[in-house]
Design an enzyme around this catalytic site. Structure first.
Site, mmCIF file in Angstrom:
data_model
loop_
_atom_site.group_PDB
_atom_site.id
_atom_site.type_symbol
_atom_site.label_atom_id
_atom_site.label_comp_id
_atom_site.label_asym_id
_atom_site.label_seq_id
_atom_site.Cartn_x
_atom_site.Cartn_y
_atom_site.Cartn_z
ATOM 1 N N HIS A 162 -27.791 44.101 -24.346
ATOM 2 C CA HIS A 162 -27.247 43.323 -25.462
ATOM 3 C C HIS A 162 -26.716 41.971 -24.981
ATOM 4 O O HIS A 162 -27.061 40.918 -25.530
ATOM 5 C CB HIS A 162 -26.129 44.120 -26.132
ATOM 6 C CG HIS A 162 -25.444 43.411 -27.257
ATOM 7 N ND1 HIS A 162 -25.744 43.646 -28.578
ATOM 8 C CD2 HIS A 162 -24.462 42.458 -27.266
ATOM 9 C CE1 HIS A 162 -24.991 42.879 -29.346
ATOM 10 N NE2 HIS A 162 -24.195 42.146 -28.574
ATOM 11 N N GLU A 163 -25.884 42.006 -23.958
ATOM 12 C CA GLU A 163 -25.267 40.759 -23.497
ATOM 13 C C GLU A 163 -26.285 39.812 -22.882
ATOM 14 O O GLU A 163 -26.144 38.591 -22.981
ATOM 15 C CB GLU A 163 -24.130 41.054 -22.525
ATOM 16 C CG GLU A 163 -22.935 41.768 -23.154
ATOM 17 C CD GLU A 163 -22.336 41.022 -24.344
ATOM 18 O OE1 GLU A 163 -22.393 39.776 -24.359
ATOM 19 O OE2 GLU A 163 -21.837 41.691 -25.263
ATOM 20 N N HIS B 65 -27.636 37.647 -25.531
ATOM 21 C CA HIS B 65 -26.829 36.442 -25.759
ATOM 22 C C HIS B 65 -27.145 35.396 -24.689
ATOM 23 O O HIS B 65 -27.284 34.201 -24.983
ATOM 24 C CB HIS B 65 -25.341 36.779 -25.685
ATOM 25 C CG HIS B 65 -24.788 37.441 -26.903
ATOM 26 N ND1 HIS B 65 -24.914 36.911 -28.162
ATOM 27 C CD2 HIS B 65 -24.054 38.588 -27.041
ATOM 28 C CE1 HIS B 65 -24.298 37.698 -29.038
ATOM 29 N NE2 HIS B 65 -23.780 38.721 -28.391
ATOM 30 N N HIS C 294 -30.270 33.602 -25.270
ATOM 31 C CA HIS C 294 -30.095 32.637 -26.362
ATOM 32 C C HIS C 294 -29.595 31.299 -25.804
ATOM 33 O O HIS C 294 -30.004 30.222 -26.261
ATOM 34 C CB HIS C 294 -29.114 33.201 -27.383
ATOM 35 C CG HIS C 294 -29.214 32.594 -28.739
ATOM 36 N ND1 HIS C 294 -28.421 32.991 -29.790
ATOM 37 C CD2 HIS C 294 -29.989 31.601 -29.241
ATOM 38 C CE1 HIS C 294 -28.709 32.297 -30.869
ATOM 39 N NE2 HIS C 294 -29.651 31.436 -30.559
#
Length: 677
Positions: free
Chosen positions: A464-465, A468, A471
């Site tokens: 998940h991280e 980020h 991104h």
């Protein structure tokens, strides 16, 4: 001067990585004050300029009034959250006040706003397109929502109110961290740890020693209500003790939360909104409170029904152990029992296959290589802000260096709870900078001589991280304020959630899920059981999340009121809000209660915790798009990168989604994923 204070000039290290070896606590405040002076001078130039207002002499100046301020503040807040010593935390309130004062001076300066308003009014006549048009419109909206159009008297009132809110938010955040550390449970009899793995016991013993306990095992806490250790401990009394210590965190924070909510309601009233929630969503993709409330309505009732069905099975499993009445502290323990019995899931058996280093290098990074063509090379010659921080250089498929990735994975007292990603340097073609990003987790540090293992939740968090981080790393914009994760608050979780789709992918999992001793791949039957059980626990998981989201929403849908009347009984308010939403469940507590709802009262998610579910609508539909178009491939990855990750905030993410898929996002894949149909 720059030789004495490394924050006063751009770092000469690769990718402008901050020179952490040279930065000391005493450097921050002087650098921030120098940056404040530079920013004020820039704003004065806008206000006093006699030239006609243009993008270049107004908007571009607002975008970069002081590199010194940007650099010093970015690093300061990164370090206070990840390695917040007492010295740094003592500065946090001062820094926050200084920045709030600057924001007040800027947003409430009628001369500056008049120039910006003139550019905005003539934006099409001036020929602004693309990022320049987007930036102009975003700054204008920001100023209006910040009170730029208010009367002089109301601007003064708002300025003082903003300062008061900022002080209260800082106090809340720091107190939550203190309460989290104070909640840790010391166990003095090892027999009470029955069910806990040897690695878990070793970590608890090390934590006890670090906290100054000569004997015993210290159970440290993560930020959410449910502590993962509750799924392992056989001792029911210890489970109860841990659960209550977790849910009863906070004392002063109850009243402080009510105060912050009231202050925000006052701000909403001053700005002409019915509630703070209406103000908050005005610049998000949801746009209206009704849209958020429809999302709650669509998911709450089916989630509660799922949780009730799960509760029946969990109660039956507990009855077999002689427990007549199941309690909340029994849920995780017996949920795992049911999962193991019905789906043959054995999470403890999985853990030897999930070693942090291998998961990271051969799982998380490998997936990014397969999907986007990226490669990661560790840079042991570079220094992080803490000895536990590791640094990798990231390369594109053609070998071009695109940035740095920092990983800070282990828990410590100076780090706040939870997991998050931050930029240390934003990508910007205008500034000529490439991204430097950091992921923070709170995994228990291994004992010397042993590898660090991650449980299944932590495995998900790693993917998940990095979503980020990708991104930020794959951003391709001109201006830093709209690069990477600088998107609307309620859509920022979308790319990180999408990246979770690779965890159990048949082309990714075999590359990293190898036994730490034998090197044997994880047995297929273990993974098959996990896949079959994917919807088990979704009732409880969705309800605990929705409860926290509804609490956040309830605090911020209090009627806008300039009188200043905080809720007198925050505990009763919390209970009533959950009952009104149809989410009162005797066995499922909120993921965060009001007293430690840090996202809302300190972490930037005010009236925005709904964002995780809102973004998951786009996430689930994107996963469906991948599956419908052939799954894991560079072609799909490049399309997703081009339409979603690269654009940052240069245009609304929903527009990028429509360009990717050819349609609007559909909620049906989300409802199917969570078993809510």
């Amino acid at each position: 001067m720059t030789e004495l204070n490394p924050l006063l000039a751009a770092s000469t290290l690769p990718y402008q990585l901050p020179d952490f070896a040279s930065i000391r606590t005493e450097h921050y405040l002087p650098a921030i004050k120098a940056g404040l002076s530079e920013a004020r001078a820039a704003y004065t130039r806008i206000a006093q300029s006699t030239d006609g207002p243009t993008f270049d002499n107004v908007v571009a100046v607002l975008e970069g009034p002081s590199d010194t301020l940007y650099r010093a503040v970015t690093i300061f807040y990164n370090i206070t959250s990840a390695d917040g010593t007492d010295e740094l935390l003592a500065l946090e309130g001062t820094v926050t006040e200084l920045l709030t004062e600057l924001a007040n001076e800027l947003h409430l300066n009628p001369a500056v706003f008049a120039k910006l308003d003139a550019v905005y009014a003539r934006r099409h006549a001036l020929g602004l397109v693309g990022e320049q048009l987007r930036l102009t419109e975003k700054y204008h909206q920001e100023f209006v929502l910040a009170g730029a159009a208010l009367s002089e008297e109301d601007r003064a009132t708002l300025a003082e109110l903003n300062l008061t809110i900022a002080r209260a938010e800082t106090e809340f955040g720091q107190q939550v961290t203190k309460d989290l550390n104070a909640a840790a449970v010391l166990v003095t009899d090892e027999k009470d740890l029955a069910g806990l793995s040897q690695a878990g016991r070793a970590s608890a013993r090390a934590a006890a020693k670090d906290a100054g306990h000569e004997n015993g095992w210290l159970i440290t806490f993560g930020l959410p209500t449910q502590q993962t250790i509750l799924s392992q401990l056989e001792n029911r009394s210890l489970r109860e003790r841990i659960y209550k210590a977790s849910t009863e965190r906070g004392d002063n924070t109850w009243i402080l939360a009510a105060k912050i909510a009231d202050l925000r309601a006052q701000k909403a009233a001053l700005l002409g909104f019915d509630t703070f929630a209406a103000l908050a969503v005005a610049d998000r993709t949801a746009q209206t409170p009704d849209a958020v409330e429809r999302l709650f309505t669509q998911t709450s009732a089916p989630a509660m029904m799922n949780a009730d069905r799960e509760a029946e099975k969990i109660a039956a499993a507990a009855t077999a152990d002689g427990i007549d009445k199941i309690e909340p502290w029994d849920w995780m323990f017996y949920s795992d029992r049911v999962e193991a019995a019905e789906y043959a899931v054995d999470l403890a058996a999985l853990q030897p296959y999930f070693v942090l280093d291998r998961v990271l290098e051969d799982g998380v990074f490998y997936a990014a290589q397969r999907v986007y063509g990226l490669s990661f090379t560790e840079r042991t010659d570079l220094t992080g802000y803490h000895p536990q921080v590791r640094i990798w250089e990231v390369f594109d498929a053609d070998g071009t260096g695109i940035g740095l990735f920092l990983g800070d994975f282990f828990t410590r007292e100076t780090k706040r709870g939870g997991a998050w990603m931050n930029n240390l340097v934003d990508q910007s073609h205008a500034e000529g900078t490439k991204p430097v990003v950091v992921n923070n987790l709170n995994i228990s540090a291994p004992v010397p001589g042993q590898p660090a293992f991650v449980n299944f939740d932590e495995l998900r968090t790693l993917f998940h991280e990095l979503g980020h981080a990708l991104h930020g790393l794959l951003s391709d914009t001109t201006y830093r304020s709209i690069s990477g994760t600088n998107v609307e608050r309620d859509i920022v979780e979308y790319p990180s959630q999408v990246n979770e789709m690779w965890i159990l992918h048949p082309e990714i999992l075999p590359n990293y899920a190898l036994h730490y001793q034998t090197g044997e791949p994880v047995p297929a039957e273990l993974i098959d059981s996990v896949k079959k059980a994917e919807q088990w626990g979704e009732g409880q998981g969705t309800v605990e999340y929705l409860r926290a989201a509804v609490l956040d929403w309830a605090w911020h849908t209090l009627p806008a009121n300039s009188a200043g009347e905080p809720v007198a009984d925050p505990l009763a308010f919390e209970q009533q809000a959950l009952q009104d939403a149809g989410l009162w469940h005797p066995l499922v507590e909120s993921r965060y209660r009001t007293s430690y709802l840090n996202h809302t009262f300190s972490g930037g998610y005010a009236a925005g915790y709904y964002s995780y579910l809102w973004a998951e609508v786009f996430d689930a539909d994107t996963v469906a798009w991948y599956e419908a178009n052939g799954g894991l491939s560079r072609e799909n990855g490049d399309a997703y990168r081009r339409n979603i990750l690269a654009i940052g905030g240069s245009k609304p993410i929903p527009e990028g989604f429509k360009e990717l898929t050819g349609r609007e996002a559909d909620i049906q894949p989300l409802l199917k994923r969570r078993g809510l149909l």
